[in-house]
Design an enzyme around this catalytic site. Sequence first.
Site, PDB file in Angstrom:
ATOM      1  N   LEU A 170      -5.840  11.914  10.248  1.00  0.00           N
ATOM      2  CA  LEU A 170      -6.896  11.452   9.364  1.00  0.00           C
ATOM      3  C   LEU A 170      -7.987  10.702  10.116  1.00  0.00           C
ATOM      4  O   LEU A 170      -9.182  10.882   9.859  1.00  0.00           O
ATOM      5  CB  LEU A 170      -6.310  10.562   8.261  1.00  0.00           C
ATOM      6  CG  LEU A 170      -7.315   9.956   7.271  1.00  0.00           C
ATOM      7  CD1 LEU A 170      -8.033  11.044   6.485  1.00  0.00           C
ATOM      8  CD2 LEU A 170      -6.604   8.984   6.328  1.00  0.00           C
ATOM      9  N   ASP A 214      -3.661  -0.756  22.256  1.00  0.00           N
ATOM     10  CA  ASP A 214      -2.541  -1.110  21.398  1.00  0.00           C
ATOM     11  C   ASP A 214      -3.020  -2.244  20.497  1.00  0.00           C
ATOM     12  O   ASP A 214      -3.353  -3.333  20.987  1.00  0.00           O
ATOM     13  CB  ASP A 214      -1.343  -1.567  22.246  1.00  0.00           C
ATOM     14  CG  ASP A 214      -0.093  -1.803  21.423  1.00  0.00           C
ATOM     15  OD1 ASP A 214      -0.206  -2.029  20.198  1.00  0.00           O
ATOM     16  OD2 ASP A 214       1.013  -1.785  21.998  1.00  0.00           O
ATOM     17  N   TYR A 255       6.786  -0.235   4.360  1.00  0.00           N
ATOM     18  CA  TYR A 255       5.504   0.459   4.448  1.00  0.00           C
ATOM     19  C   TYR A 255       4.657   0.163   3.217  1.00  0.00           C
ATOM     20  O   TYR A 255       3.474  -0.179   3.318  1.00  0.00           O
ATOM     21  CB  TYR A 255       5.726   1.962   4.580  1.00  0.00           C
ATOM     22  CG  TYR A 255       4.446   2.775   4.570  1.00  0.00           C
ATOM     23  CD1 TYR A 255       3.686   2.922   5.724  1.00  0.00           C
ATOM     24  CD2 TYR A 255       3.987   3.380   3.399  1.00  0.00           C
ATOM     25  CE1 TYR A 255       2.501   3.657   5.716  1.00  0.00           C
ATOM     26  CE2 TYR A 255       2.810   4.114   3.378  1.00  0.00           C
ATOM     27  CZ  TYR A 255       2.074   4.249   4.538  1.00  0.00           C
ATOM     28  OH  TYR A 255       0.903   4.961   4.526  1.00  0.00           O
ATOM     29  N   LYS A 261       0.973  -1.819   2.948  1.00  0.00           N
ATOM     30  CA  LYS A 261      -0.270  -1.268   2.415  1.00  0.00           C
ATOM     31  C   LYS A 261      -0.819  -2.121   1.267  1.00  0.00           C
ATOM     32  O   LYS A 261      -2.042  -2.227   1.087  1.00  0.00           O
ATOM     33  CB  LYS A 261      -0.067   0.181   1.975  1.00  0.00           C
ATOM     34  CG  LYS A 261       0.186   1.130   3.148  1.00  0.00           C
ATOM     35  CD  LYS A 261      -0.952   1.077   4.168  1.00  0.00           C
ATOM     36  CE  LYS A 261      -0.778   2.072   5.289  1.00  0.00           C
ATOM     37  NZ  LYS A 261      -1.896   2.042   6.259  1.00  0.00           N
ATOM     38  N   ILE A 314      -1.094  13.302   1.946  1.00  0.00           N
ATOM     39  CA  ILE A 314      -1.939  14.145   2.787  1.00  0.00           C
ATOM     40  C   ILE A 314      -1.045  15.031   3.650  1.00  0.00           C
ATOM     41  O   ILE A 314      -0.075  14.541   4.246  1.00  0.00           O
ATOM     42  CB  ILE A 314      -2.827  13.298   3.726  1.00  0.00           C
ATOM     43  CG1 ILE A 314      -3.543  12.186   2.954  1.00  0.00           C
ATOM     44  CG2 ILE A 314      -3.836  14.180   4.447  1.00  0.00           C
ATOM     45  CD1 ILE A 314      -4.282  11.208   3.854  1.00  0.00           C
ATOM     46  N   THR A 346      -0.371  16.326   6.855  1.00  0.00           N
ATOM     47  CA  THR A 346      -0.660  16.132   8.276  1.00  0.00           C
ATOM     48  C   THR A 346       0.540  16.634   9.075  1.00  0.00           C
ATOM     49  O   THR A 346       1.569  17.016   8.504  1.00  0.00           O
ATOM     50  CB  THR A 346      -0.892  14.644   8.594  1.00  0.00           C
ATOM     51  OG1 THR A 346       0.322  13.918   8.292  1.00  0.00           O
ATOM     52  CG2 THR A 346      -2.039  14.076   7.766  1.00  0.00           C
TER      53      THR A 346
END
Length: 265
Positions: free
Chosen positions: A25, A74, A169, A173, A202, A204
């Site tokens: 993305l 990084d 996760y 977000k 998405i 990917t």
Amino acid sequence: MSTKSLPEFSLSGKVILVSGAARGLGLTQAEALLEAGATVYALDLLPAPSPDFEPIAARAEKEFGTRLHYRQVDVREVEQLNSVVGDIAAEHGRLDGLIAAAGIQQETSALEYTAADANRMFEVNVTGVFMTSQAVAKQMIKYGNGGSIVLIASMSGSVANKGLICPAYNASKAAVIQLARNLAMEWGPHNIRVNTISPGYIVTAMVEALFVRYPERRETWPKDNMLGRFSRPDEYRGAAVFLLSGASSFMTGADLRMDGGHSAW
């Protein structure tokens, strides 16, 4: 891009950074910014970008008169991050935008998640995004032109994904969405806008690899949104240009949710 039609979408003369842009993305959105006239620096942890990178860089110079650069960074190494961002801004005498797309994912149940794994998730997805935004904002303030910062969040920051076990996760977000609101508040007086994009599922390379492990998701996940399909990385190109350009000049502290209606049921 022609300045004769919709000039507010032009990014001509702008210098924009995109973290996590070695592939996926981030790289797709970087290409859109190039087409709109920006000079773009892709930042990523990988020693070298994906094979898709060089053709896009060549096209940027040949067709758009812009440049796509790569810097290995990084986002957890704050001193290095500030040095790289500072050098880029000094070279151009300005810094106009950021898309913070660097992030990691881990699917582990809440009862089995280790503190080390949770801390790693938050270090990259929250602290890394925060420190990247901070490094860019310092340069925007230094050169006095203001700018636009876009953080890549997720619909997972607003809803719990049915059947997808990613507690850390999703929490990360949600933190990104709230972080953007607070940065928008603090940096608004410097003419710096901060918004988020919350994509849905998405397709990917990472997701395709996930389908190998969980083939049933290829069939079930599209049924969870109102359009009945997955999204593609290129469907977020316009959002990137919109949020980085003058077309969104009065938009800050907002979340642009693009999830096919997944969370609107």
